[in-house]
Design a protein around this motif. Structure first.
Motif, short mmCIF file in Angstrom:
data_model
loop_
_atom_site.label_atom_id
_atom_site.label_comp_id
_atom_site.label_asym_id
_atom_site.label_seq_id
_atom_site.Cartn_x
_atom_site.Cartn_y
_atom_site.Cartn_z
N THR A 129 94.12 80.51 38.24
CA THR A 129 93.67 79.16 38.55
C THR A 129 93.64 78.27 37.32
N GLN B 166 91.75 75.60 29.59
CA GLN B 166 90.90 75.09 30.66
C GLN B 166 89.69 75.99 30.89
N THR C 45 94.91 73.82 36.15
CA THR C 45 94.48 72.57 36.79
C THR C 45 93.22 72.02 36.13
N TRP C 46 93.14 70.69 36.09
CA TRP C 46 91.94 70.01 35.62
C TRP C 46 91.20 69.37 36.80
N GLY C 47 91.59 69.72 38.01
CA GLY C 47 91.00 69.12 39.20
C GLY C 47 89.75 69.83 39.67
N LEU C 48 89.53 69.82 40.99
CA LEU C 48 88.32 70.39 41.56
C LEU C 48 88.11 71.86 41.20
N TRP D 107 86.31 72.05 37.85
CA TRP D 107 84.88 71.76 37.91
C TRP D 107 84.13 72.83 38.68
#
Length: 464
Positions: A73, A78, A222-225, A228
């Motif tokens: 993921t 990240q 990914t830096w998306g949901l 977080w």
């Protein structure tokens, strides 16, 4: 003397304006296992001692499992950022919710009485105690597994069940010593933990460098949901401690400001979380193996270093369990059943046997463990929000200790505003499971504030 007797003896004096906590320089010692729910009279930890205690208490194999869970993921950068952000949020949260304990010397179960009521504290107490006991059992089994491998390697004695029983008896013995024992266990052990973690980290890079580069560095991620969600995943491991941080901050000397205290928390938690999370990520990404004992064993090529690594794993479970997984449920049992600290600590140790940790450490349990963290975090976030709103917005950081210890006073019974707000926040969190802790804060805090100010049934709890 029981904890109830301590509470009653303080009720008559606490309302006179005394905080119940003398300046730290007036006294420096208390007897082993001499803990109660009464306002802390003796502060035994300075800033460095407190930092080292949190450092030693944050070495969790559960962090390794969380690192393994983001393979595929996030890339390495990240994952590093997710862990760092999570630790910074943890530092802020611990500072905010630990303020009452630091100022007044009260533990979590007493602090919660203003928001939930004497009877209502059973709810946040249960939410806090159950994950602690589960992690206690999980980490004890991991530690026993490490000792069993050492025993089998050196002496040919291979009996994991026997080592689990021995290991648990050892931890129960340490637990009954209270915060004096915790202080020295964590402070002395921190150096060994740091050196061992550094060694294991670089051993993993040396052994699996090519696989790490291919599978974790040279991928987009990914830096998306999901990113977080990963910050909350690492944050979720410590979200339990955000509730009962007053159990620890009541032992810290007074006078430290909020900014430095936030830094102290974040910097004590970050190194261990970063090392363990990235080791889990790198080795699982390189080998596909999720079991921590197998992973660390495969990262060491010679027998002496293998033994040292396994002993570290066992030692790390002790430092984490005694601080983070014994104290909270012990104080809950003291409050609910009016037990002494030592009796409650023994019961908590026995309850850990019933968590079936041998099932939790299996490879196929990694996903389930992640779901468990996300689920209980859905309830921990709202309770945290209720406590913070209650202390800062409702009470304006002013508590009357006499009323906090008066079972027939304004905080008697249940404050349904705290319960309802927590359930509202949990419902929102469960609807956004990937970021449940974050999603729950505003709904829970806002609901609690509105109910306390506009619901007549809760106005009794507004008396100061």
């Amino acid at each position: 003397m029981t904890s109830k007797a301590h509470d009653v003896s303080l009720a008559g004096t606490a309302g006179t304006g005394r905080t119940g906590a003398q300046p730290h320089h007036e006294t420096h010692s208390k007897a082993l296992g001499e803990e109660s729910l009464a306002p802390q009279q003796t502060r035994i930890m300075g800033k460095w001692s407190y930092l080292l205690a949190w450092f030693g208490g944050c070495v969790s194999i559960g962090t390794f499992a969380m690192g393994s869970s983001v393979v595929g993921t996030l890339n390495l950068l990240q994952a590093t950022m997710a862990i760092a952000i999570g630790c910074f949020v943890i530092g802020i949260a611990l500072t905010l919710n630990g303020a009452a304990g630091l100022k007044y010397g009260i533990p979590f179960m007493v602090q919660a009485r203003t928001a939930f009521g004497f009877a209502g504290t059973r709810f946040p107490g249960l939410v806090r105690a159950v994950p602690a006991i589960v992690w206690y059992g999980f980490q004890s089994w991991v530690g026993a597994g490490a000792l069993n491998l050492v025993s089998a390697s050196l002496f040919g004695f291979d009996n994991l069940v026997a080592w689990f029983i021995i290991f648990q008896i050892l931890q129960i013995g340490l637990s009954v010593l209270g915060f004096q024992g915790i202080k020295w266990l964590e402070n002395i052990g921190s150096g060994f933990i740091l050196v061992s973690l550094t060694y294991m980290f670089f051993s993993v890079i040396d052994k699996y460098g090519e696989e790490i580069s291919a599978n974790l560095v040279n991928i987009e991620g990914t830096w998306g949901l999901p990113f977080w969600g990963a910050t909350m995943l690492f944050l979720g491991i410590y979200s339990t401690m955000m509730l009962n941080v007053s159990d620890y901050s009541r032992e810290l000397e007074k006078g430290i400001r909020r900014g430095p205290l936030t830094t102290l928390y974040a910097m004590s938690i970050l190194p261990c979380t970063l090392f363990m999370g990235l080791i889990g990520l790198m080795v699982s990404g390189a080998t596909g193996v999720a079991d921590p004992i197998q992973v660390f064993s495969s990262a060491v090529d010679n027998k002496p270093l293998l033994i040292i690594t396994l002993l570290f794993i066992a030692f790390a479970q002790v430092t984490t369990n005694v601080l983070n997984n014994v104290v909270p449920p012990t104080y809950v049992l003291m409050d609910v059943f009016k037990l002494s600290f030592r009796s409650a600590a023994v019961i908590v140790g026995l309850l850990a046997f019933g968590t079936f940790p041998w099932e939790l450490v299996k490879d196929e349990s990694a996903a389930g463990l992640q779901v468990f963290v996300q689920t209980y975090s859905a309830f921990l976030g709202p309770i945290f929000a209720v406590l913070v709103v209650d202390y800062y917005l409702i009470r304006r950081r002013n508590l009357d200790l006499g009323k906090l210890y008066d079972e027939n006073g304004p905080y008697r019974g249940v404050n349904w505003a705290g319960i309802v707000a927590s359930l509202v926040g949990a419902a929102v969190a469960l609807s956004f499971s990937a970021v449940s802790w974050y999603a729950s804060l505003i709904p829970a805090g806002l609901t609690y504030w509105l109910l306390m100010n506009h619901w007549g049934a809760c106005k009794r709890f507004l008396q100061n």
